[in-house]
Design a protein around this motif. Structure first.
Motif, PDB file in Angstrom:
ATOM      1  N   ILE A   1      37.145  44.608  41.085  1.00  0.00           N
ATOM      2  CA  ILE A   1      37.700  45.850  41.745  1.00  0.00           C
ATOM      3  C   ILE A   1      38.690  46.255  40.795  1.00  0.00           C
ATOM      4  O   ILE A   1      39.284  45.739  39.863  1.00  0.00           O
ATOM      5  N   SER A   2      38.173  47.518  40.351  1.00  0.00           N
ATOM      6  CA  SER A   2      38.826  48.451  39.182  1.00  0.00           C
ATOM      7  C   SER A   2      38.526  49.776  39.383  1.00  0.00           C
ATOM      8  O   SER A   2      38.103  50.316  40.301  1.00  0.00           O
ATOM      9  N   VAL A   3      39.166  50.590  38.410  1.00  0.00           N
ATOM     10  CA  VAL A   3      38.687  51.833  38.436  1.00  0.00           C
ATOM     11  C   VAL A   3      37.611  52.065  37.081  1.00  0.00           C
ATOM     12  O   VAL A   3      37.795  51.738  36.375  1.00  0.00           O
ATOM     13  N   GLU A   4      36.555  52.864  37.522  1.00  0.00           N
ATOM     14  CA  GLU A   4      35.401  52.964  36.526  1.00  0.00           C
ATOM     15  C   GLU A   4      35.784  53.346  35.098  1.00  0.00           C
ATOM     16  O   GLU A   4      35.473  53.122  34.104  1.00  0.00           O
ATOM     17  N   THR A   5      36.893  54.345  35.167  1.00  0.00           N
ATOM     18  CA  THR A   5      37.287  54.845  33.939  1.00  0.00           C
ATOM     19  C   THR A   5      38.631  54.162  33.303  1.00  0.00           C
ATOM     20  O   THR A   5      39.036  54.733  32.341  1.00  0.00           O
TER      21      THR A   5
ATOM     22  N   ILE B   1      47.725  38.566  32.065  1.00  0.00           N
ATOM     23  CA  ILE B   1      48.630  39.520  31.830  1.00  0.00           C
ATOM     24  C   ILE B   1      47.741  40.842  31.497  1.00  0.00           C
ATOM     25  O   ILE B   1      47.973  41.892  32.043  1.00  0.00           O
ATOM     26  N   THR B   2      46.258  40.536  30.973  1.00  0.00           N
ATOM     27  CA  THR B   2      45.290  41.748  30.726  1.00  0.00           C
ATOM     28  C   THR B   2      43.977  41.477  31.145  1.00  0.00           C
ATOM     29  O   THR B   2      43.619  40.075  31.325  1.00  0.00           O
ATOM     30  N   PRO B   3      43.441  42.518  31.267  1.00  0.00           N
ATOM     31  CA  PRO B   3      42.065  42.162  31.708  1.00  0.00           C
ATOM     32  C   PRO B   3      41.061  41.533  30.754  1.00  0.00           C
ATOM     33  O   PRO B   3      40.261  40.585  30.993  1.00  0.00           O
ATOM     34  N   THR B   4      41.429  41.728  29.468  1.00  0.00           N
ATOM     35  CA  THR B   4      40.674  40.878  28.186  1.00  0.00           C
ATOM     36  C   THR B   4      40.889  39.357  28.512  1.00  0.00           C
ATOM     37  O   THR B   4      40.205  38.669  28.182  1.00  0.00           O
ATOM     38  N   ASP B   5      42.286  38.955  28.899  1.00  0.00           N
ATOM     39  CA  ASP B   5      42.681  37.579  29.055  1.00  0.00           C
ATOM     40  C   ASP B   5      41.825  36.848  30.315  1.00  0.00           C
ATOM     41  O   ASP B   5      41.409  35.857  30.270  1.00  0.00           O
TER      42      ASP B   5
ATOM     43  N   ILE C   1      40.142  41.359  39.797  1.00  0.00           N
ATOM     44  CA  ILE C   1      40.882  42.608  39.809  1.00  0.00           C
ATOM     45  C   ILE C   1      41.655  42.962  38.620  1.00  0.00           C
ATOM     46  O   ILE C   1      42.644  42.080  38.317  1.00  0.00           O
ATOM     47  N   VAL C   2      41.191  44.027  37.874  1.00  0.00           N
ATOM     48  CA  VAL C   2      41.603  44.390  36.879  1.00  0.00           C
ATOM     49  C   VAL C   2      41.971  45.882  36.682  1.00  0.00           C
ATOM     50  O   VAL C   2      41.372  46.792  37.164  1.00  0.00           O
ATOM     51  N   ARG C   3      43.157  46.140  36.045  1.00  0.00           N
ATOM     52  CA  ARG C   3      43.684  47.578  35.552  1.00  0.00           C
ATOM     53  C   ARG C   3      44.095  47.577  34.303  1.00  0.00           C
ATOM     54  O   ARG C   3      44.370  46.555  33.828  1.00  0.00           O
TER      55      ARG C   3
ATOM     56  N   TYR D   1      39.349  47.818  32.586  1.00  0.00           N
ATOM     57  CA  TYR D   1      38.002  47.726  33.049  1.00  0.00           C
ATOM     58  C   TYR D   1      37.105  47.551  31.905  1.00  0.00           C
ATOM     59  O   TYR D   1      35.944  46.695  31.761  1.00  0.00           O
ATOM     60  N   SER D   2      37.058  48.847  31.115  1.00  0.00           N
ATOM     61  CA  SER D   2      36.249  48.723  29.919  1.00  0.00           C
ATOM     62  C   SER D   2      36.382  47.512  28.674  1.00  0.00           C
ATOM     63  O   SER D   2      35.703  46.986  28.333  1.00  0.00           O
ATOM     64  N   ASP D   3      37.881  47.100  28.607  1.00  0.00           N
ATOM     65  CA  ASP D   3      38.037  46.098  27.813  1.00  0.00           C
ATOM     66  C   ASP D   3      37.557  44.845  28.271  1.00  0.00           C
ATOM     67  O   ASP D   3      36.843  44.021  27.448  1.00  0.00           O
ATOM     68  N   PHE D   4      37.534  44.591  29.662  1.00  0.00           N
ATOM     69  CA  PHE D   4      37.119  43.452  30.291  1.00  0.00           C
ATOM     70  C   PHE D   4      35.511  43.438  30.316  1.00  0.00           C
ATOM     71  O   PHE D   4      35.142  42.257  29.804  1.00  0.00           O
ATOM     72  N   LEU D   5      34.887  44.466  30.510  1.00  0.00           N
ATOM     73  CA  LEU D   5      33.420  44.389  30.182  1.00  0.00           C
ATOM     74  C   LEU D   5      32.919  43.996  28.912  1.00  0.00           C
ATOM     75  O   LEU D   5      32.017  43.124  28.453  1.00  0.00           O
ATOM     76  N   THR D   6      33.861  44.733  27.706  1.00  0.00           N
ATOM     77  CA  THR D   6      33.339  44.769  26.446  1.00  0.00           C
ATOM     78  C   THR D   6      33.577  43.049  25.941  1.00  0.00           C
ATOM     79  O   THR D   6      32.664  42.659  25.282  1.00  0.00           O
TER      80      THR D   6
END
Length: 171
Positions: free
Chosen positions: A6-10, A118-122, A67-69, A14-19
């Motif tokens: 659950i996130s916003v595509e832009t 704390i972060t999506p990367t984490d 859930i990431v933002r 979200y980008s950091d998480f996927l990367t």
């Protein structure tokens, strides 16, 4: 391995998480599906709870929910203290992990989530570490099975050798 997001595509988060998840050095493969939602302000309450309801109807397709933002200040984060969001996260049948990108305050949703970061990367690193732990356990079991098979073969070889020796003595 199968992650509902659950996130916003832009969103940068979200980008950091996927990367991070898809670029892991171990080559672990994850299946991810985005359930887009606004993630701050009053509209986020409805968006997040509706996305969780959608995921619930397809829960057999996923192993966890993330859930990431990315970034942003504490403004607009009150939605994560909302009872309906926190209740749905707390009672969700799949583990819900949060990485909503704030380090100074912990929301109620963070507190009731299976795991909060704390972060999506984490969050991505957390999933990768779990795969690493599982992989190490599988390798340990593999080695145990191999060692036991070698031991069993050696025992059978000795037993066969004993039988041959007894047969030779009798003849």
């Amino acid at each position: 391995k199968r992650v509902a997001i659950i996130s916003v595509e832009t969103s940068k988060g979200y980008s950091d998480f996927l990367t991070t998840l898809n670029g892991n050095q171990y080559g672990y493969k994850f299946y991810t599906e985005l359930f887009p939602s606004i993630l701050q302000g009053d509209k986020a309450i409805v968006g997040i709870t509706e996305r969780l309801s959608e995921i619930l109807m397809r829960q057999s397709e996923f192993d966890c929910v993330v859930i990431v933002r990315g970034g942003g200040g504490d403004v607009g984060l009150s939605c994560y203290d909302d009872y309906s969001v926190a209740h749905q996260v707390a009672t969700f049948p799949l583990p819900v992990l949060t990485g909503i990108g704030h380090s100074t305050n912990q929301s109620v949703t963070d507190m009731v989530a299976f795991s909060h970061h704390i972060t999506p990367t984490d969050v991505a690193f957390f999933l990768i570490r779990n795969f690493m732990d599982f992989d190490a356990q599988v390798q340990d079991y593999q080695q145990c099975i191999f060692d036991r098979a070698v031991e069993m073969l050696e025992n059978e070889r000795r037993a066969l050798s004993d039988i041959e020796m007894k047969r030779n003595l009798l003849t």
